[in-house]
Design a protein around this motif. Structure first.
Motif, PDB file in Angstrom:
ATOM      1  N   MET A   1       0.817  -1.184   0.000  1.00  0.00           N
ATOM      2  CA  MET A   1       0.000   0.000   0.000  1.00  0.00           C
ATOM      3  C   MET A   1       0.869   1.259   0.000  1.00  0.00           C
ATOM      4  SD  MET A   1      -3.426   0.480   0.648  1.00  0.00           S
ATOM      5  CE  MET A   1      -4.437   1.857   0.889  1.00  0.00           C
ATOM      6  N   PHE A   2       1.938   1.242   0.818  1.00  0.00           N
ATOM      7  CA  PHE A   2       2.799   2.414   0.878  1.00  0.00           C
ATOM      8  C   PHE A   2       3.540   2.636  -0.432  1.00  0.00           C
ATOM      9  CE2 PHE A   2       2.430   1.349   5.429  1.00  0.00           C
ATOM     10  CZ  PHE A   2       1.898   2.543   5.865  1.00  0.00           C
ATOM     11  N   PHE A   4       2.418   2.031  -3.386  1.00  0.00           N
ATOM     12  CA  PHE A   4       1.466   2.590  -4.347  1.00  0.00           C
ATOM     13  C   PHE A   4       1.369   4.111  -4.174  1.00  0.00           C
ATOM     14  CE2 PHE A   4      -2.980   3.785  -5.339  1.00  0.00           C
ATOM     15  CZ  PHE A   4      -2.937   3.542  -6.709  1.00  0.00           C
ATOM     16  N   TRP A   5       1.226   4.568  -2.920  1.00  0.00           N
ATOM     17  CA  TRP A   5       1.157   6.002  -2.655  1.00  0.00           C
ATOM     18  C   TRP A   5       2.495   6.675  -2.959  1.00  0.00           C
ATOM     19  CZ3 TRP A   5      -3.209   8.201  -2.698  1.00  0.00           C
ATOM     20  CH2 TRP A   5      -4.342   7.562  -2.245  1.00  0.00           C
ATOM     21  N   LYS A   7       4.519   5.788  -5.334  1.00  0.00           N
ATOM     22  CA  LYS A   7       4.584   5.933  -6.791  1.00  0.00           C
ATOM     23  C   LYS A   7       3.709   7.082  -7.264  1.00  0.00           C
ATOM     24  CE  LYS A   7       5.662   1.128  -7.841  1.00  0.00           C
ATOM     25  NZ  LYS A   7       5.222  -0.096  -8.506  1.00  0.00           N
ATOM     26  N   ILE A   8       2.546   7.236  -6.659  1.00  0.00           N
ATOM     27  CA  ILE A   8       1.650   8.337  -7.034  1.00  0.00           C
ATOM     28  C   ILE A   8       2.307   9.676  -6.702  1.00  0.00           C
ATOM     29  CG2 ILE A   8      -0.524   9.482  -6.448  1.00  0.00           C
ATOM     30  CD1 ILE A   8      -1.815   6.763  -6.275  1.00  0.00           C
ATOM     31  N   LYS A   9       2.909   9.776  -5.515  1.00  0.00           N
ATOM     32  CA  LYS A   9       3.584  11.011  -5.125  1.00  0.00           C
ATOM     33  C   LYS A   9       4.746  11.320  -6.064  1.00  0.00           C
ATOM     34  CE  LYS A   9       2.532  10.945  -0.193  1.00  0.00           C
ATOM     35  NZ  LYS A   9       3.100  10.854   1.155  1.00  0.00           N
TER      36      LYS A   9
END
Length: 78
Positions: A1-2, A4-5, A7-9
């Motif tokens: 989960m971390f 994924f965030w 990569k988005i950031k």
């Protein structure tokens, strides 16, 4: 989960940097274009002032009759 965030950031940071770079390039281009146009206007203004002085000197050297005959076409016949 971390991850994924993370990569988005990272993607948002890259996108923001790209948008910022495009904005800076656009503003620099506008500023350069403005400088070029202002230089062209100053050149035309100087040429116009020079031409006006030449015409004024020419008219000053003419007699009154010559001025009347040469420039009568610019006056109305009221």
């Amino acid at each position: 989960m971390f991850s994924f965030w993370g990569k988005i950031k990272a993607g948002l940071a890259i996108a923001g940097a790209i948008i910022f770079a495009i904005g800076v390039a656009f503003l620099r281009g506008r500023a350069e274009g403005k400088k070029i146009i202002e230089a062209e206007q100053a050149k035309r203004r100087a040429e116009s002032m020079k031409q006006r002085k030449e015409i004024g000197d020419e008219v000053d050297q003419m007699g009154a009759a010559d001025v009347d005959s040469n420039y009568s076409r610019w006056l109305r016949d009221d």
